[in-house]
Design a protein around this motif. Structure first.
Motif, PDB file in Angstrom:
ATOM      1  N   ALA A   1       0.825  -1.209   0.000  1.00  0.00           N
ATOM      2  CA  ALA A   1       0.000   0.000   0.000  1.00  0.00           C
ATOM      3  C   ALA A   1       0.862   1.263   0.000  1.00  0.00           C
ATOM      4  O   ALA A   1       1.704   1.445   0.856  1.00  0.00           O
ATOM      5  CB  ALA A   1      -0.921   0.006   1.213  1.00  0.00           C
ATOM      6  N   ALA A   2       0.613   2.118  -0.979  1.00  0.00           N
ATOM      7  CA  ALA A   2       1.297   3.407  -1.046  1.00  0.00           C
ATOM      8  C   ALA A   2       0.573   4.393  -0.141  1.00  0.00           C
ATOM      9  O   ALA A   2      -0.645   4.428  -0.117  1.00  0.00           O
ATOM     10  CB  ALA A   2       1.307   3.915  -2.484  1.00  0.00           C
ATOM     11  N   THR A   3       1.316   5.190   0.619  1.00  0.00           N
ATOM     12  CA  THR A   3       0.707   6.213   1.466  1.00  0.00           C
ATOM     13  C   THR A   3       0.483   7.469   0.640  1.00  0.00           C
ATOM     14  O   THR A   3       1.394   7.967  -0.013  1.00  0.00           O
ATOM     15  CB  THR A   3       1.609   6.518   2.674  1.00  0.00           C
ATOM     16  OG1 THR A   3       1.782   5.307   3.421  1.00  0.00           O
ATOM     17  CG2 THR A   3       0.984   7.573   3.575  1.00  0.00           C
ATOM     18  N   LYS A   4      -0.751   7.957   0.648  1.00  0.00           N
ATOM     19  CA  LYS A   4      -1.156   9.099  -0.175  1.00  0.00           C
ATOM     20  C   LYS A   4      -1.994  10.065   0.642  1.00  0.00           C
ATOM     21  O   LYS A   4      -2.590   9.690   1.637  1.00  0.00           O
ATOM     22  CB  LYS A   4      -2.005   8.632  -1.375  1.00  0.00           C
ATOM     23  CG  LYS A   4      -1.319   7.683  -2.327  1.00  0.00           C
ATOM     24  CD  LYS A   4      -0.381   8.429  -3.229  1.00  0.00           C
ATOM     25  CE  LYS A   4       0.236   7.519  -4.274  1.00  0.00           C
ATOM     26  NZ  LYS A   4       1.191   8.225  -5.105  1.00  0.00           N
ATOM     27  N   THR A   5      -2.083  11.298   0.167  1.00  0.00           N
ATOM     28  CA  THR A   5      -3.026  12.262   0.734  1.00  0.00           C
ATOM     29  C   THR A   5      -4.366  12.086   0.018  1.00  0.00           C
ATOM     30  O   THR A   5      -4.441  11.462  -1.049  1.00  0.00           O
ATOM     31  CB  THR A   5      -2.550  13.709   0.540  1.00  0.00           C
ATOM     32  OG1 THR A   5      -2.518  13.996  -0.865  1.00  0.00           O
ATOM     33  CG2 THR A   5      -1.192  13.947   1.176  1.00  0.00           C
ATOM     34  N   VAL A   6      -5.411  12.665   0.593  1.00  0.00           N
ATOM     35  CA  VAL A   6      -6.723  12.631  -0.056  1.00  0.00           C
ATOM     36  C   VAL A   6      -6.634  13.284  -1.433  1.00  0.00           C
ATOM     37  O   VAL A   6      -7.132  12.755  -2.426  1.00  0.00           O
ATOM     38  CB  VAL A   6      -7.784  13.321   0.831  1.00  0.00           C
ATOM     39  CG1 VAL A   6      -9.083  13.532   0.068  1.00  0.00           C
ATOM     40  CG2 VAL A   6      -8.034  12.513   2.098  1.00  0.00           C
ATOM     41  N   GLU A   7      -5.979  14.425  -1.516  1.00  0.00           N
ATOM     42  CA  GLU A   7      -5.834  15.117  -2.794  1.00  0.00           C
ATOM     43  C   GLU A   7      -5.086  14.262  -3.809  1.00  0.00           C
ATOM     44  O   GLU A   7      -5.493  14.165  -4.971  1.00  0.00           O
ATOM     45  CB  GLU A   7      -5.096  16.441  -2.606  1.00  0.00           C
ATOM     46  CG  GLU A   7      -4.890  17.192  -3.910  1.00  0.00           C
ATOM     47  CD  GLU A   7      -4.123  18.493  -3.727  1.00  0.00           C
ATOM     48  OE1 GLU A   7      -4.477  19.454  -4.422  1.00  0.00           O
ATOM     49  OE2 GLU A   7      -3.196  18.550  -2.895  1.00  0.00           O
TER      50      GLU A   7
END
Length: 120
Positions: A23-29
């Motif tokens: 799983a890549a960590t991302k922001t909502v944007e």
């Protein structure tokens, strides 16, 4: 040197096989803007729960925001068997799914489905 490389390779293989690196960590944007390239991939996002609809079509719909994004990219809808309360700070991990049509006018261009929800 070769035994060390073998050990590193085996450790990385084990991490990948267990999903620890999947799983890549991302922001909502970022999820909203990169959705096409994220299709089918696992992502991890942290944020605040702003809306919850439980027990719809055997899943819970949880909306999260993290302060990133504009009017059309600041909200992410998660589906999960788990739930959270409005105001909870959560970390979610799920699969990016595009163009989900549940019928009856419920069309979602972007969802993070089958998510796990960890309340912080």
């Amino acid at each position: 040197m070769k035994p060390i490389m073998l050990a590193v390779t085996l450790c990385l293989s084990a991490l990948i096989a267990t999903g620890a690196m999947a799983a890549a960590t991302k922001t909502v944007e970022a999820v909203n803007k990169e959705f096409a390239s994220l299709k089918g991939q696992k992502v991890t996002v942290s944020g605040k729960v702003v809306k919850v609809n439980n027990g719809i079509m055997r899943r819970n719909f949880v909306h999260i925001q993290d302060g990133t994004g504009g009017q059309n990219s600041n909200n992410l809808i998660i589906t999960s068997k788990q739930t959270a309360k409005v105001g909870d700070q959560v970390i979610i991990t799920g699969t990016v799914v595009l163009d989900t049509d549940f019928g009856m006018g419920y069309m979602y261009p972007l969802l993070v489905e089958q998510a796990t929800i960890q309340v912080r």
